[in-house]
Design a protein around this motif. Structure first.
Motif, mmCIF file in Angstrom:
data_model
loop_
_atom_site.group_PDB
_atom_site.id
_atom_site.type_symbol
_atom_site.label_atom_id
_atom_site.label_comp_id
_atom_site.label_asym_id
_atom_site.label_seq_id
_atom_site.Cartn_x
_atom_site.Cartn_y
_atom_site.Cartn_z
ATOM 1 N N ALA A 20 -60.820 -23.764 10.612
ATOM 2 C CA ALA A 20 -59.513 -23.672 11.269
ATOM 3 C C ALA A 20 -58.404 -23.288 10.306
ATOM 4 O O ALA A 20 -57.279 -23.007 10.723
ATOM 5 N N THR A 21 -58.706 -23.257 9.022
ATOM 6 C CA THR A 21 -57.710 -22.865 8.016
ATOM 7 C C THR A 21 -57.338 -21.389 8.149
ATOM 8 O O THR A 21 -56.183 -21.011 7.933
ATOM 9 N N TRP A 22 -58.305 -20.546 8.480
ATOM 10 C CA TRP A 22 -58.094 -19.092 8.385
ATOM 11 C C TRP A 22 -57.141 -18.572 9.452
ATOM 12 O O TRP A 22 -57.244 -18.943 10.641
ATOM 13 N N PRO A 23 -56.223 -17.690 9.080
ATOM 14 C CA PRO A 23 -55.234 -17.163 10.031
ATOM 15 C C PRO A 23 -55.829 -16.516 11.281
ATOM 16 O O PRO A 23 -55.235 -16.609 12.360
ATOM 17 N N ALA A 24 -56.982 -15.863 11.171
ATOM 18 C CA ALA A 24 -57.575 -15.227 12.356
ATOM 19 C C ALA A 24 -57.827 -16.252 13.454
ATOM 20 O O ALA A 24 -57.623 -15.978 14.643
ATOM 21 N N THR A 25 -58.260 -17.449 13.070
ATOM 22 C CA THR A 25 -58.522 -18.485 14.083
ATOM 23 C C THR A 25 -57.232 -18.936 14.744
ATOM 24 O O THR A 25 -57.211 -19.244 15.940
ATOM 25 N N LYS A 26 -56.158 -18.965 13.983
ATOM 26 C CA LYS A 26 -54.870 -19.399 14.535
ATOM 27 C C LYS A 26 -54.272 -18.326 15.448
ATOM 28 O O LYS A 26 -53.599 -18.636 16.444
ATOM 29 N N ILE A 27 -54.501 -17.059 15.102
ATOM 30 C CA ILE A 27 -54.032 -15.982 15.985
ATOM 31 C C ILE A 27 -54.762 -16.052 17.323
ATOM 32 O O ILE A 27 -54.152 -15.873 18.388
ATOM 33 N N ALA B 257 -62.273 -21.286 15.710
ATOM 34 C CA ALA B 257 -63.088 -21.004 14.523
ATOM 35 C C ALA B 257 -64.564 -20.972 14.896
ATOM 36 O O ALA B 257 -65.318 -20.089 14.449
ATOM 37 N N ASP B 258 -64.984 -21.911 15.732
ATOM 38 C CA ASP B 258 -66.381 -21.939 16.168
ATOM 39 C C ASP B 258 -66.741 -20.667 16.929
ATOM 40 O O ASP B 258 -67.823 -20.097 16.746
ATOM 41 N N ARG B 259 -65.835 -20.215 17.773
ATOM 42 C CA ARG B 259 -66.111 -19.005 18.562
ATOM 43 C C ARG B 259 -66.222 -17.762 17.691
ATOM 44 O O ARG B 259 -67.086 -16.904 17.912
ATOM 45 N N ILE B 260 -65.346 -17.659 16.697
ATOM 46 C CA ILE B 260 -65.410 -16.504 15.786
ATOM 47 C C ILE B 260 -66.713 -16.542 14.991
ATOM 48 O O ILE B 260 -67.367 -15.507 14.792
ATOM 49 N N ARG B 261 -67.112 -17.725 14.550
ATOM 50 C CA ARG B 261 -68.367 -17.855 13.799
ATOM 51 C C ARG B 261 -69.557 -17.405 14.645
ATOM 52 O O ARG B 261 -70.426 -16.663 14.180
ATOM 53 N N VAL B 262 -69.582 -17.850 15.888
ATOM 54 C CA VAL B 262 -70.688 -17.491 16.777
ATOM 55 C C VAL B 262 -70.680 -15.997 17.077
ATOM 56 O O VAL B 262 -71.732 -15.335 17.090
ATOM 57 N N HIS B 263 -69.504 -15.432 17.293
ATOM 58 C CA HIS B 263 -69.405 -14.017 17.672
ATOM 59 C C HIS B 263 -69.848 -13.085 16.544
ATOM 60 O O HIS B 263 -70.614 -12.134 16.780
#
Length: 505
Positions: free
Chosen positions: A133-140, A110-116
């Motif tokens: 970490a709730t969002w499915p994209a982070t889990k994928i 989740a942190d990486r997606i936020r930064v990107h």
């Protein structure tokens, strides 16, 4: 009357199935609770196949107890918990347990997606206030890096409603309301978000076919008919997120109306007729509504009723074995404690904190315990803690210029008069319960009726079935003590943020 509508509520810790007439009158409801799998710290799962087994069992029970012939059920739809991710192979078989929305394993992703992408872009694409970490994209992304075999074999990424629709019809279909918080769907352009798919290294072909809410998805398949007892002539219709369905069932979907649902989590919803511009100082979630062209300010907190369930299981086991209604007993105990619980304050973050803290490291805390505190104070402090979360949410809505004249209360928490009174006193708002007991089930049934052509549209259906419930007015004499206790609640959380960060792992 020409037939019946079936509303299914696929909740976080229970499933409900309910039959309604085609005019929205409740006929029969059945419910069954289930226990999530928490075998590793931060992981929350459930066997995907068990979701289907549970639904089949409940539908059979509903048909048997109601005596309604299956061929009389015109259509069904599902109200679903959000974000729970299910990975299927080419043959439609689950590759692993479903990863529940409460699961926090993908915090680093989740942190990486936020930064990107940045929070502003994330919000403008998905309407989500932050990346958690709730969002499915982070889990994928977590699956790609931690379970590459599952990632490589996944042919279909589904959310829970999609999986149930697939098992009912054989079709890979989804609806846009549920997918807003996936971070995979661009809610304003109404398409999959190509840059996010590219970042995750997945394709649109691995995602279901999108439809609007209340649209036909297919007929009950022969296989599903045999397993559930439903008629193959029953139409399966796309539903919506459970909070959206709850608002539809409550009849509160028009701008200016605010609902709160205290179920496993706390969810607050306010319909608006505009997409609220991004504001870094006041992050909110504003996502697409089930009604096209309308948006929902959707605020939630991870654990609300779930805290009460934990508390009851840990400290009322004797009373439970003796057959007492534990939650009414907790209510009676809370009634005996004074407003403010004599200085006892709880942070109810037993599975991290969502809006507005967005801190997966947050943990539950009782503060202010003395030798004079008894079990009744702990009972009341839990009810008050959820009310403090609600107040934070209401203040956020008012902070962006939306008017909140009153709150409509739904979910299991609305059945507790003392809890509703506490919410009114803490927020300073009138709290009115909704007459409908299972709003999410009714909301799903309404969407089924729209898809079947029984109702011309969602707005018309809502006006036809809405009613009024109990009203709770704020008690002025409790205002000062709750203002002080709410301040303590905020200060306590802020003071513990470094502690959560240091010891949260």
């Amino acid at each position: 009357m020409t037939g019946y509508l079936l509303g299914i509520d696929a909740g976080t810790t229970s499933f409900k199935t309910a039959l309604y007439t085609d005019e929205g009158a409740a006929v029969h409801i059945v419910k069954e609770e289930y226990v999530l799998l928490t075998q590793k710290a931060g992981w929350v799962e459930y066997r995907a196949e068990d979701y289907w087994t549970l639904l089949c069992r409940l539908i059979k029970k509903l048909l048997a107890e109601s005596g309604i012939p299956p061929e009389k059920i015109l259509a069904l739809a599902v109200s679903s918990q959000g974000e729970t991710l299910i990975c299927l192979d080419e043959s439609g078989k689950p590759l692993m347990n479903a990863i529940c929305w409460l699961d926090n394993r993908s915090e680093k992703e989740a942190d990486r997606i936020r930064v990107h992408f940045g929070k502003k872009v994330i919000y403008e694409k998905s309407g989500q206030a932050d990346v958690t970490a709730t969002w499915p994209a982070t889990k994928i992304l977590w699956l790609k890096e931690k379970m590459p075999e599952v990632f490589g074999k996944t042919a279909h990424y589904l959310l829970l409603e999609d999986y149930l629709l697939y098992r009912l019809t054989g079709c890979y279909v989804c609806e846009e309301n549920l997918w807003a918080s996936s971070l995979l769907y661009d809610i304003n352009k109404d398409c999959w978000w190509p840059e996010m798919l590219h970042y995750l290294d997945i394709t649109a072909e691995q995602l279901p076919d999108r439809k609007g809410c209340g649209q036909p998805a297919g007929m009950v398949s022969a296989s599903a008919s045999g397993q559930t007892g439903l008629s193959p002539d029953t139409l399966v219709v796309t539903g919506a997120l459970d909070q959206t369905c709850g608002s539809i069932g409550a009849g509160k979907i028009f701008p200016g109306e605010v609902t709160e649902t205290t179920g496993s989590c706390l969810a607050v919803s306010a319909a608006v007729d505009r997409f609220v511009p991004y504001c870094e100082e006041r992050p909110i979630t504003c996502q697409n509504h089930a009604v096209k062209g309308r948006y929902t300010i959707l605020l939630w907190s991870q654990t609300a009723g779930m805290v009460l369930k934990w508390y009851a299981g840990c400290f009322f086991s004797k009373e439970f074995r003796e057959g007492e209604n534990i939650y009414r007993l907790i209510d009676r105990e809370a009634e005996k404690a004074a407003a403010g619980s004599e200085g006892l304050v709880m942070l109810p973050h037993l599975s991290g904190a969502s809006n507005p803290e967005y801190n997966s490291m947050a943990r539950g805390v009782f503060y202010g315990m003395t030798l004079g505190h008894e079990r009744k104070h702990f009972s009341r402090a839990i009810l008050e803690a959820v009310a403090y979360m609600l107040r934070r949410n209401i203040e956020q809505i008012e902070g962006i210029g939306e008017n909140v004249s009153g709150i409509y209360s739904m979910g299991g928490g609305a059945e507790s008069d003392i809890w509703c009174r506490i919410k009114a006193d803490v927020t300073g708002k009138r709290v009115e319960t909704v007459q409908v007991k299972e709003c999410a089930c009714l909301g799903a049934a309404i969407l089924a009726g729209v898809g079947a052509g029984i109702f011309p549209d969602i707005d018309s259906a809502v006006r036809k079935v809405s009613g009024r419930g109990k009203l709770f007015v704020p008690t002025e004499e409790n205002r000062a003590v709750y203002d002080r206790s709410f301040g303590a609640y905020i200060d306590l959380y802020n003071a513990l943020v470094p502690v959560f960060r240091k010891y949260g792992d």
